[in-house]
Design a protein around this motif. Structure first.
Motif, PDB file in Angstrom:
ATOM      1  N   ALA A 472     -21.425  -0.613 -16.414  1.00  0.00           N
ATOM      2  CA  ALA A 472     -21.712  -0.514 -17.846  1.00  0.00           C
ATOM      3  C   ALA A 472     -23.152  -0.935 -18.136  1.00  0.00           C
ATOM      4  O   ALA A 472     -23.841  -0.320 -18.964  1.00  0.00           O
ATOM      5  CB  ALA A 472     -20.731  -1.377 -18.631  1.00  0.00           C
ATOM      6  N   ALA A 473     -23.610  -1.983 -17.450  1.00  0.00           N
ATOM      7  CA  ALA A 473     -24.988  -2.434 -17.643  1.00  0.00           C
ATOM      8  C   ALA A 473     -25.981  -1.378 -17.165  1.00  0.00           C
ATOM      9  O   ALA A 473     -27.041  -1.178 -17.773  1.00  0.00           O
ATOM     10  CB  ALA A 473     -25.205  -3.747 -16.905  1.00  0.00           C
ATOM     11  N   ALA A 474     -25.647  -0.709 -16.055  1.00  0.00           N
ATOM     12  CA  ALA A 474     -26.528   0.345 -15.543  1.00  0.00           C
ATOM     13  C   ALA A 474     -26.644   1.483 -16.548  1.00  0.00           C
ATOM     14  O   ALA A 474     -27.742   2.017 -16.776  1.00  0.00           O
ATOM     15  CB  ALA A 474     -25.992   0.859 -14.212  1.00  0.00           C
ATOM     16  N   GLY A 481     -32.986   0.917 -21.926  1.00  0.00           N
ATOM     17  CA  GLY A 481     -33.982   0.088 -21.262  1.00  0.00           C
ATOM     18  C   GLY A 481     -33.772  -1.383 -21.483  1.00  0.00           C
ATOM     19  O   GLY A 481     -34.682  -2.186 -21.242  1.00  0.00           O
ATOM     20  N   THR A 482     -32.575  -1.766 -21.933  1.00  0.00           N
ATOM     21  CA  THR A 482     -32.277  -3.173 -22.184  1.00  0.00           C
ATOM     22  C   THR A 482     -31.130  -3.636 -21.307  1.00  0.00           C
ATOM     23  O   THR A 482     -30.245  -2.865 -20.939  1.00  0.00           O
ATOM     24  CB  THR A 482     -31.885  -3.401 -23.655  1.00  0.00           C
ATOM     25  N   CYS A 483     -31.145  -4.918 -20.991  1.00  0.00           N
ATOM     26  CA  CYS A 483     -30.064  -5.524 -20.217  1.00  0.00           C
ATOM     27  C   CYS A 483     -29.040  -6.121 -21.172  1.00  0.00           C
ATOM     28  O   CYS A 483     -29.403  -6.607 -22.256  1.00  0.00           O
ATOM     29  CB  CYS A 483     -30.605  -6.628 -19.307  1.00  0.00           C
ATOM     30  N   PRO A 484     -27.782  -6.124 -20.786  1.00  0.00           N
ATOM     31  CA  PRO A 484     -26.767  -6.744 -21.643  1.00  0.00           C
ATOM     32  C   PRO A 484     -26.951  -8.253 -21.693  1.00  0.00           C
ATOM     33  O   PRO A 484     -27.523  -8.861 -20.785  1.00  0.00           O
ATOM     34  CB  PRO A 484     -25.448  -6.366 -20.960  1.00  0.00           C
ATOM     35  N   THR A 485     -26.466  -8.854 -22.756  1.00  0.00           N
ATOM     36  CA  THR A 485     -26.502 -10.308 -22.876  1.00  0.00           C
ATOM     37  C   THR A 485     -25.580 -10.915 -21.830  1.00  0.00           C
ATOM     38  O   THR A 485     -24.451 -10.456 -21.648  1.00  0.00           O
ATOM     39  CB  THR A 485     -26.048 -10.741 -24.278  1.00  0.00           C
ATOM     40  N   ALA A 486     -26.073 -11.912 -21.140  1.00  0.00           N
ATOM     41  CA  ALA A 486     -25.261 -12.543 -20.099  1.00  0.00           C
ATOM     42  C   ALA A 486     -24.027 -13.172 -20.715  1.00  0.00           C
ATOM     43  O   ALA A 486     -24.089 -13.767 -21.799  1.00  0.00           O
ATOM     44  CB  ALA A 486     -26.072 -13.605 -19.370  1.00  0.00           C
TER      45      ALA A 486
END
Length: 525
Positions: A472-474, A481-486
């Motif tokens: 899902a993050a990929a 162009g954003t990473c998910p919140t940890a």
């Protein structure tokens, strides 16, 4: 292939070149340690002794305290062993390290051979004491095998159940989850699926057992030594239900390529490919997978190598070629082997360079068969601490020719090194002798390749499920162009928090499955 090396070099190249970590016990007891770098523990130094002279290793090779009789199965000739002394064997070890070890100049020069009871114990300390920036040992891959045992491992199929367990916590309270299973295996037939939690084996509490006897029994059941060993595994499913399944070990035929699928998105189809092992069978399965994804007209690829410990470097080269644009790989180096300044195996630059293979190597497809190509300028790779050696070469090799590679998950294990296993007097020694670098000369990732987006492993979803956290993050990173919140620490299990924080491998695999294997036939003449 005709061997182009002679003398000591030919002795070193009778077997594959392998980078691997020694296998640690799956579980340890209360307060236990476990693991290690594979070398024997050093004894307390003895009084007196001397630092042995360094001589040409060939002059003391095969001089053995207990010479072997009979035929060497590697050559078909009688063993070259002759009567010798313990000092001869120790002198050979020291001299061979001085000649071939990548960091020979960093080996302590004051170690007294008489302080060690055996050549193996001496060898364990004959390595660089330097540390990586992370504080980990620079050389974590220095170990030995009994030669007969090593040969058996090379030639035999591993016995097992066809399940890979993720050991998120190896000491009480332990957490052991199913990472994946092999299709048609005993584990798959018994209904084990990703995410299930192991609670007990043969009535022994796998979570809390602390006595050494119980731990030994658990380890024996988790890693059966032969086919036909039956054990009862109690597991908890995602819905909380608990059941016991009976598993009997067998020779499991691994399927290195799994879960090939196409995920439709508003901006084009995205291919997904789970790739677990760089083995001979992977060649044909990767070709079939790429043909399938090519026919689906994918615009991007997510390559899941979170559990791929490595293997044949030629397969890594083929995979990289099938991913990248043809113009990027034509005539380019996939990986170059860099030896110490003595160039101990006397290789030219071309002889130590592995190209991007555009045709099959004859591993499981016809030699010379043209490989399909996706011609992608970028690829996303799902990674973690079990992504090692040849898998890291795929990433580094593609980056070396300008392909954009995004890593989603965790840092890789950090094994840009390899070696030629060498037998002397019945012990096979593994000491790092080369570093692999890409076409741009980069190979400094001893602390692992750093992810673009750090995302915890998700054992609550199947691999290839678009809702699985790393996939899902990929997809999110591709679109925005954003990473998910940890996730917060509260949303992660204690075991997963510990495993993710430590950055240590989850899986418990044999040395041959955490490797970078270079066959002499795959290097140019």
């Amino acid at each position: 292939m005709t061997n182009r090396w002679t003398g000591g070099e030919a002795r070193a190249l009778r077997t594959f070149s392998i980078l691997a970590a020694a296998v640690a016990l799956a579980l340890v007891g209360c307060g236990g340690g476990g693991g290690g770098d594979g070398g024997a523990a050093s004894p307390a130094p003895a009084d007196g002794g001397s630092v042995p002279a360094i001589v040409p290793s060939a002059s003391v090779a095969d001089r053995c305290v207990a010479p072997r009789a009979g035929t060497n199965p590697d050559t078909g000739l009688p063993f070259a062993d002759a009567a010798g002394t313990l000092d001869d064997e120790k002198t050979w070890v020291r001299s061979w390290i001085d000649e071939t070890y990548l960091w020979y100049s960093e080996v302590p020069t004051t170690l007294q051979s008489a302080a060690y009871a055996t050549p193996v114990a001496y060898f364990a300390d004959l390595k660089t004491p330097a540390l990586m920036p992370s504080g980990r040992a620079k050389d974590r891959f220095h170990y030995t095998y009994d030669t007969a045992q090593y040969r058996s491992i090379l030639q035999s199929t591993e016995s097992g159940y066809g399940v890979e367990f993720a050991y998120l916590a190896r000491t009480p309270p332990r957490q052991i989850r199913v990472a994946y299973t092999e299709p048609g295996s005993p584990a798959a037939q018994a209904g084990l699926v990703r995410g299930m939690t192991l609670l007990a084996i043969d009535g022994i509490d796998a979570v809390n057992a602390g006595s050494q006897t119980d731990v030994d029994r658990l380890n024996a059941a988790l890693a059966p030594s032969a086919n036909g060993q039956a054990h009862a595994f109690q597991r908890r499913a995602a819905d909380g239900s608990v059941a016991t399944v009976n598993l009997t070990s067998a020779s499991v035929l691994r399927s290195p390529v799994q879960a090939v699928r196409t995920l439709p998105t508003p901006t084009g189809n995205v291919g997904y490919l789970q790739f677990n092992d760089h083995v001979e069978k992977a060649e044909v399965q990767l070709v079939d997978a790429v043909n399938q994804l090519q026919a689906a007209g994918i615009a991007d690829l997510v390559l899941d190598m979170r559990y791929n410990g490595g293997g044949l470097l030629a397969v890594a080269s083929e995979l990289a070629t099938m991913v990248a644009p043809a113009a990027s790989t034509q005539g380019a180096a996939f990986e170059r082997l860099v030896f110490n300044a003595k160039n101990p195996f006397h290789l030219s630059a071309s002889q130590s360079t592995l190209p991007f293979y555009a045709t099959g190597r004859g591993l499981s497809v016809t030699a010379g068969q043209a490989l399909p190509r996706l011609n992608l300028p970028r690829v996303t790779v799902l990674t973690g601490p079990d992504t090692c050696s040849a898998s890291e070469s795929v990433v580094n090799g593609l980056r070396g020719v300008g392909v954009t590679v995004h890593l989603i998950g965790g840092a890789t294990c950090g094994k840009p090194y390899g070696f030629y296993p060498e037998d002397n007097c019945g012990t096979t020694y593994f000491a790092i002798q080369f570093q692999g670098v890409n076409a741009q000369g980069f190979g400094d990732y001893g602390d692992g390749l750093v992810p673009t987006c750090t995302v915890a492993d998700d054992f609550d979803h199947a691999l290839g499920d678009a809702a699985e956290a790393r996939l899902a993050a990929a997809l999110q990173y591709r679109s925005s162009g954003t990473c998910p919140t940890a996730p917060s620490s509260k949303s992660l299990s204690a075991g997963l928090q510990k495993a993710e924080g430590a950055g240590t491998p989850y899986l418990n695999r044999s040395a041959l499955r955490t490797s970078r294997i270079v066959r002499p036939v795959d290097l140019p003449n």
